[in-house]
Design an enzyme around this catalytic site. Structure first.
Site, PDB file in Angstrom:
ATOM      1  CE  LYS A 114      24.277  56.347  -2.136  1.00 50.72           C
ATOM      2  NZ  LYS A 114      24.162  57.755  -1.773  1.00 50.72           N
ATOM      3  NE  ARG A 126      20.131  60.781   7.811  1.00 54.79           N
ATOM      4  CZ  ARG A 126      20.043  61.973   7.230  1.00 54.79           C
ATOM      5  NH1 ARG A 126      19.119  62.842   7.617  1.00 54.79           N
ATOM      6  NH2 ARG A 126      20.890  62.313   6.276  1.00 54.79           N
TER       7      ARG A 126
HETATM    8  N1  BES Z   1      26.507  57.144   2.114  1.00 50.09           N
HETATM    9  C1  BES Z   1      25.792  58.300   1.786  1.00 50.09           C
HETATM   10  C2  BES Z   1      26.554  59.605   2.024  1.00 50.09           C
HETATM   11  C3  BES Z   1      27.776  59.865   1.215  1.00 50.09           C
HETATM   12  C4  BES Z   1      27.725  60.022  -0.152  1.00 50.09           C
HETATM   13  C5  BES Z   1      28.980  60.054   1.875  1.00 50.09           C
HETATM   14  C6  BES Z   1      28.865  60.330  -0.843  1.00 50.09           C
HETATM   15  C7  BES Z   1      30.118  60.367   1.183  1.00 50.09           C
HETATM   16  C8  BES Z   1      30.067  60.491  -0.183  1.00 50.09           C
HETATM   17  C9  BES Z   1      24.509  58.395   2.606  1.00 50.09           C
HETATM   18  O1  BES Z   1      23.923  57.217   2.998  1.00 50.09           O
HETATM   19  C10 BES Z   1      23.540  59.130   1.749  1.00 50.09           C
HETATM   20  O2  BES Z   1      23.224  58.645   0.704  1.00 50.09           O
HETATM   21  N2  BES Z   1      23.130  60.295   2.223  1.00 50.09           N
HETATM   22  C11 BES Z   1      22.221  61.103   1.492  1.00 50.09           C
HETATM   23  C12 BES Z   1      21.207  61.645   2.477  1.00 50.09           C
HETATM   24  C13 BES Z   1      20.041  62.322   1.855  1.00 50.09           C
HETATM   25  C14 BES Z   1      19.161  61.321   1.130  1.00 50.09           C
HETATM   26  C15 BES Z   1      19.249  62.999   2.954  1.00 50.09           C
HETATM   27  C16 BES Z   1      23.023  62.255   0.870  1.00 50.09           C
HETATM   28  O3  BES Z   1      23.942  62.753   1.503  1.00 50.09           O
HETATM   29  O4  BES Z   1      22.699  62.622  -0.249  1.00 50.09           O
HETATM   30 ZN    ZN Z   2      22.555  56.405   1.530  1.00 50.69          ZN
END
Ligand code: BES
Ligand code: ZN
Ligand code: ZN
Length: 464
Positions: free
Chosen positions: A244, A318
């Site tokens: 990230k 997930r």
């Molecule tokens: N933990 C994050 C989702 C998240 C980010 C929740 C910010 C609340 C605030 C999750 O693991 C994630 O990074 N999801 C990605 C999925 C994508 C790579 C398909 C997302 O939502 O960008």
């Molecule tokens: Zn993530």
């Protein structure tokens, strides 16, 4: 202590609306009338006016409320006095109004929620400063404490930084909660996850020095219906090799927020002795990077023996959840609820303050949504639209963990989870922020329980 049950003198807290303020003042002394007018108090929601007696001591507090305080918003009873616990001078206060019992109890709970602050890491943490106290009845105290403690647990777990809240810490806290309620605790740790068939949890967490875990708490009487509560417990989400950017990683200590929610919900259920059996499943992992990190393009197995091609290591929630959901189904529960900080897309869809709700039963999701009435919280259903299922197709495995277009990211994440829930099981999924990005009365910035009141009210209605 934010509450007292002592029979001592107290200062009245009196609700007024913009229209009832004039009626109230009509019967008051010149001093009170002048004081209120000169304070420019208009009885707006969350505005308050501390009125002195003739020698300058506090004698009465007026607090503004919306004309209709029984709605699903900031004007709900639970938030009505929640900003006062931190604002009023030290003293004993008492709610003085003709609200019904439920509303009074909600306001009392809100007082405790508003008194919260996260100062464990401050040097004056142990200093016992006197605080304003709310007078409550002995008979109300257990219920009030159950709610305030549940929120405090969720907030503390989320606010505690990742270096103090790794999978082993989540495990310790779950064990403590189990001991507190005479519940059973067990867990599967590290490489034992492979032996006992939790390959996806292992894949996400194996790169960390803090081994991943499947943590289990079980409680209740054999003959009562079983509820499975499944929580995403990603203790820190770096994104993995799909790292990230700093801005998006900054708050990722909150990525175990889903597991905090199911532990808070379990505390409410056990404290209220709800006639159910519960199985809390926390899928705990640290999504870290090292030589053994899982990679984009890897194909991993899952407990359900559905193979998954890793398109993006940041879609790890997930992965840990799918093994826990498979396990949940194995016990044939009456209902499965999961909570997870699963997608940024859910935040784009409904913002940070409303959990997105998904279910394999539209009846269940509308029942849950309807339970929000009067709680001061909202949850909002999004469709589990099978028309988008093709986005999860992989050319080389049974599923991908992240979709090529990224459209409807909250829905496709829920559709992914749905693949691991038996079609004949009732299931609802809460995609939550678990974090207040701004301060509101009773809801300080930082870790927050969201949808907890709604979920618990729904369970109370369904099972009593
Ligand atoms: N933990 C994050 C989702 C998240 C980010 C929740 C910010 C609340 C605030 C999750 O693991 C994630 O990074 N999801 C990605 C999925 C994508 C790579 C398909 C997302 O939502 O960008
Ligand atoms: Zn993530
Ligand atoms: Zn995550």
């Amino acid at each position: 202590m934010n509450y007292t049950t002592d029979d001592c003198l107290s200062i009245s807290l009196v609700p007024v609306t913009k229209t009832s303020l004039d009626d109230f003042l009509a019967g008051q002394s010149e001093l009170t009338i002048n004081w209120v007018r000169n304070s420019e108090f208009e009885a707006k929601s969350h505005e308050y006016c501390l009125i002195p007696d003739g020698v300058g001591n506090p004698s009465l507090v007026l607090f503004g409320i919306h004309e209709d305080n029984d709605s699903n918003n900031d004007a709900a009873a639970i938030w009505s006095i929640s900003n006062l616990a931190k604002k009023l001078p030290v003293g004993v206060y008492q709610l003085d109004c003709n609200w019904d019992e439920t509303q009074q109890l909600q306001a009392m709970i809100g007082w405790g929620l508003g008194a919260y602050s996260f100062d464990f890491f401050k040097k004056d943490f142990l200093d016992q400063k006197p605080k304003p106290q709310l007078k409550v009845l002995e008979a109300q105290l257990d219920t009030i404490n159950a709610y305030v403690d549940a929120f405090t647990l969720v907030r503390d777990l989320v606010n505690t930084p990742a270096n103090h809240m790794m999978p082993e810490d989540l495990s310790d806290l779950t064990k403590e909660l189990a001991q507190q309620h005479n519940a059973q605790f067990s867990e599967v740790v590290g490489d034992a996850l492979l032996e006992e068939n939790y390959p996806a949890i292992h894949a996400v967490g194996r790169a960390s020095d803090h081994p991943p875990r499947l943590i289990k708490l079980e409680w209740g009487n054999e003959n009562d219906p079983l509820i499975s509560l499944v929580g995403k417990g990603v203790c820190f989400d770096t994104g993995g090799l799909d790292l990230k950017p700093s801005k998006f990683m900054r708050n990722m200590k909150k990525d175990m927020g889903g597991s905090a929610h199911v532990l808070g919900l379990a505390h409410l259920i056990m404290s209220h002795n709800l006639p159910v059996r519960i199985q809390v499943l926390v899928a705990a992992a640290d999504n870290a990077i090292s030589g053994d990190a899982f990679r984009p393009g890897d194909i991993i197995d899952t407990r359900a023996h559905i193979t998954v091609e890793i398109d993006n290591t940041d879609a790890e929630g997930r992965l840990v959840l799918c093994d826990a959901l498979t396990l949940a189904c194995e016990s044939n529960p009456d209902l499965i609820l999961d909570f997870a900080t699963l997608t940024g897309a859910a935040r784009v869809a409904v913002g940070t303050e409303i959990p997105a709700l998904f279910s394999n039963s539209t009846k269940l999701s509308s029942e849950i949504q309807n339970s929000s009435e009067g709680t001061g919280e909202l949850v909002w259903p999004l469709p589990l639209h099978k028309g988008y299922r093709h986005e999860l197709d992989s050319p080389v495995a049974d599923l991908v963990n992240s979709t090529p277009t990224g459209y409807a990211g909250a829905i496709t994440a829920a559709l992914y989870l749905n693949e691991f829930v038996d079609a004949d099981k009732l299931w609802a999924h809460f995609d939550v922020m678990a974090w207040n990005t701004r301060e509101r009365p009773g809801r300080p910035k930082g870790g927050e329980a969201m949808g907890l009141l709604v979920a618990f009210k729904f369970l109370q209605q369904r099972y009593s």
